[in-house]
Design a protein around this motif. Structure first.
Motif, PDB file in Angstrom:
ATOM      1  N   SER A 149     -16.076  11.104  -5.567  1.00 40.00           N
ATOM      2  CA  SER A 149     -16.036   9.677  -5.251  1.00 40.00           C
ATOM      3  C   SER A 149     -16.518   9.479  -3.819  1.00 40.00           C
ATOM      4  CB  SER A 149     -14.618   9.116  -5.411  1.00 40.00           C
ATOM      5  OG  SER A 149     -14.541   7.799  -4.902  1.00 40.00           O
ATOM      6  N   ARG A 179      -7.240   8.603 -10.828  1.00 40.35           N
ATOM      7  CA  ARG A 179      -7.810   7.952  -9.651  1.00 40.35           C
ATOM      8  C   ARG A 179      -6.739   7.565  -8.635  1.00 40.35           C
ATOM      9  NH1 ARG A 179     -12.521   5.963  -7.930  1.00 40.35           N
ATOM     10  NH2 ARG A 179     -12.512   4.154  -6.540  1.00 40.35           N
ATOM     11  N   ASP A 180      -5.558   7.158  -9.104  1.00 34.36           N
ATOM     12  CA  ASP A 180      -4.495   6.810  -8.155  1.00 34.36           C
ATOM     13  C   ASP A 180      -4.046   8.042  -7.376  1.00 34.36           C
ATOM     14  OD1 ASP A 180      -3.448   7.989 -10.435  1.00 34.36           O
ATOM     15  OD2 ASP A 180      -1.650   6.725 -10.510  1.00 34.36           O
ATOM     16  N   GLN A 210       0.833  -1.205   0.000  1.00 34.05           N
ATOM     17  CA  GLN A 210       0.000   0.000   0.000  1.00 34.05           C
ATOM     18  C   GLN A 210       0.868   1.255   0.000  1.00 34.05           C
ATOM     19  OE1 GLN A 210      -2.368   0.589   3.502  1.00 34.05           O
ATOM     20  NE2 GLN A 210      -3.257   2.498   2.768  1.00 34.05           N
ATOM     21  N   GLN A 261       1.127   4.255  -2.909  1.00 39.35           N
ATOM     22  CA  GLN A 261       0.967   5.659  -2.565  1.00 39.35           C
ATOM     23  C   GLN A 261       2.199   6.469  -2.962  1.00 39.35           C
ATOM     24  OE1 GLN A 261      -1.933   6.689  -1.948  1.00 39.35           O
ATOM     25  NE2 GLN A 261      -2.568   6.368   0.150  1.00 39.35           N
ATOM     26  N   TYR A 280      -6.707   8.803  -4.762  1.00 43.63           N
ATOM     27  CA  TYR A 280      -6.575   7.910  -3.599  1.00 43.63           C
ATOM     28  C   TYR A 280      -5.462   8.389  -2.682  1.00 43.63           C
ATOM     29  CZ  TYR A 280      -6.110   3.704  -0.793  1.00 43.63           C
ATOM     30  OH  TYR A 280      -6.037   2.826   0.272  1.00 43.63           O
ATOM     31  N   ASP A 315      -6.149   9.671   1.128  1.00 43.16           N
ATOM     32  CA  ASP A 315      -5.475   9.016   2.255  1.00 43.16           C
ATOM     33  C   ASP A 315      -4.622  10.021   3.024  1.00 43.16           C
ATOM     34  OD1 ASP A 315      -5.108   6.659   3.715  1.00 43.16           O
ATOM     35  OD2 ASP A 315      -3.175   6.293   2.765  1.00 43.16           O
ATOM     36  N   GLU A 367     -16.861   6.709  -2.413  1.00 43.56           N
ATOM     37  CA  GLU A 367     -16.002   5.669  -1.841  1.00 43.56           C
ATOM     38  C   GLU A 367     -14.768   6.283  -1.176  1.00 43.56           C
ATOM     39  OE1 GLU A 367     -13.192   1.947  -3.345  1.00 43.56           O
ATOM     40  OE2 GLU A 367     -14.386   3.100  -4.784  1.00 43.56           O
ATOM     41  N   MET A 368     -14.144   7.249  -1.851  1.00 43.73           N
ATOM     42  CA  MET A 368     -12.953   7.896  -1.302  1.00 43.73           C
ATOM     43  C   MET A 368     -13.295   8.712  -0.056  1.00 43.73           C
ATOM     44  SD  MET A 368     -10.299   7.122  -3.233  1.00 43.73           S
ATOM     45  CE  MET A 368      -9.905   6.582  -4.902  1.00 43.73           C
ATOM     46  N   MET A 387     -13.791   6.434   2.755  1.00 43.36           N
ATOM     47  CA  MET A 387     -12.518   5.920   3.246  1.00 43.36           C
ATOM     48  C   MET A 387     -11.883   6.877   4.245  1.00 43.36           C
ATOM     49  SD  MET A 387      -8.969   5.336   1.160  1.00 43.36           S
ATOM     50  CE  MET A 387      -8.675   7.114   1.204  1.00 43.36           C
TER      51      MET A 387
END
Length: 354
Positions: free
Chosen positions: A315, A268-269, A233, A237, A272, A276, A317-318, A321
């Motif tokens: 997003s 999208r990466d 992970q 990142q 993320y 994070d 989902e993001m 998270m």
């Protein structure tokens, strides 16, 4: 072994300076956090050469030596690296990886600073080190007799101290910049499976490799290198961070309202990584105890909720998270989560459903 109380590198050096000169010391700690380099640094500070023995590679005769006949009597002659005339620091690395027979050969060396008829020179220091059973490392139970012959201390990673060292010792700028954003990625618990994992040592390794490649390194190669050193992970990142290092989507600019979260599918990466990092920034900026909240904290919390709303539009989902429950010790302040539930009901509903 878990002692319950842990020390940082600076505090451990202080302990060694006062304890190791009087009694043998054993340092417990996870792999890759700098136990060996710290002992070598200590030896330099006290002006002694450091002789390292790797316990996992030793046989009993490597310590007690082999017998010889001297004037009609047998006598064990310890190896030359131990039998020295001047005082030195004897570092027994991975001591708890030794077999029981090798551990027994250390008893007199640790307790009496003696091997057979040979005594360590006055002023010599004995320090042992080893990993813990929970670190998925090669360890064997230490006998109570051996444990009782040493003073024990447990070393933990200090982000502030390691970063100070890293700046002074020229760690690669990409590594420094990334860990400034994600200090929680400096170290991760060793995995149960066979895969790389992040430690100060592995970040140092990545730094050395990046320097070898030079400035022209492409993002695909960065991903390969990161995955060869770091927790998967963390590697993903780091690759996203490198992809965006010269881009417009910097977290500090987003927090200040000078930029927005990326919305393109090909980014999208990066999204993320930013989400994070946004979560980590909330944990860093906001106190766990609401009684300690200042006006500045309230302003940051208000801005964070506004950004969560923006992120959820790109997003859900993001955004989820960011506020989702993570492992113990890595949670957002409960008072902030309550405000999110109150002010962002759509996001909160999705969070409860998750």
């Amino acid at each position: 072994m878990n002692l319950g109380i842990h020390v940082t590198q600076t505090k451990l050096l202080d302990v060694l300076l006062h304890v190791a000169v009087a009694r043998p010391v054993f340092i417990w700690g996870a792999p890759g956090i700098g136990k060996s380099s710290l002992v070598q640094s200590f030896a330099r500070q006290v002006g002694l050469p450091c002789v390292s023995l790797l316990g996992s590679q030793l046989a009993p005769e490597d310590i007690i030596g082999v017998p010889q006949i001297v004037e009609g009597k047998s006598r064990f002659c310890p190896p030359g690296m131990i039998a020295r005339e001047e005082p030195y620091c004897l570092f027994l690395d991975e001591l708890n990886a030794c077999s029981q027979e090798v551990q027994k050969s250390f008893y007199s060396l640790i307790h009496e600073r003696r091997v057979g008829d040979y005594h360590l020179p006055e002023g010599s220091i004995v320090i042992g080190a080893g990993n813990r059973a929970q670190d998925s490392a090669i360890v064997k139970p230490m006998s109570s007799a051996l444990i009782n012959r040493m003073f024990h201390v447990q070393l933990n990673v200090s982000y502030q101290e390691w970063m100070s060292w890293a700046y002074e010792n020229g760690i690669h700028p990409y590594v420094l910049q990334f860990l400034e954003v994600r200090p929680d990625y400096l170290w991760s618990q060793p995995p149960k499976t066979e895969e790389p994992f992040s430690t100060p040592r592995s970040w140092h390794m990545l730094s050395d490799i990046l320097y070898e490649y030079g400035e022209a390194i492409d993002n695909e190669t960065v991903g390969i290198l990161a995955r060869g050193c770091l927790t998967p992970q963390h590697a993903a990142q780091f690759q996203a961070f490198h992809k965006n290092i010269q881009g417009k989507y910097q977290l500090n600019r987003i927090l200040e309202g000078e930029a927005t979260f990326p919305s393109a599918p090909e980014d999208r990466d990066i999204l993320y990584f930013l989400a994070d990092s946004f979560r980590a920034q909330i944990r860093k900026e906001l106190p766990a105890d609401k009684s300690q909240v200042t006006d500045q904290h309230k302003r940051f919390a208000h801005r964070a909720k506004a950004l969560l709303k923006e992120l959820s539009m790109i997003s859900l989902e993001m955004a989820q998270m960011v506020v989702a429950k993570h492992e113990e010790g890595n949670a957002l302040p409960s008072w902030f989560v309550v405000e999110v539930v109150r002010d962002l009901p759509r996001l909160a509903a999705e969070r409860r459903d998750g």
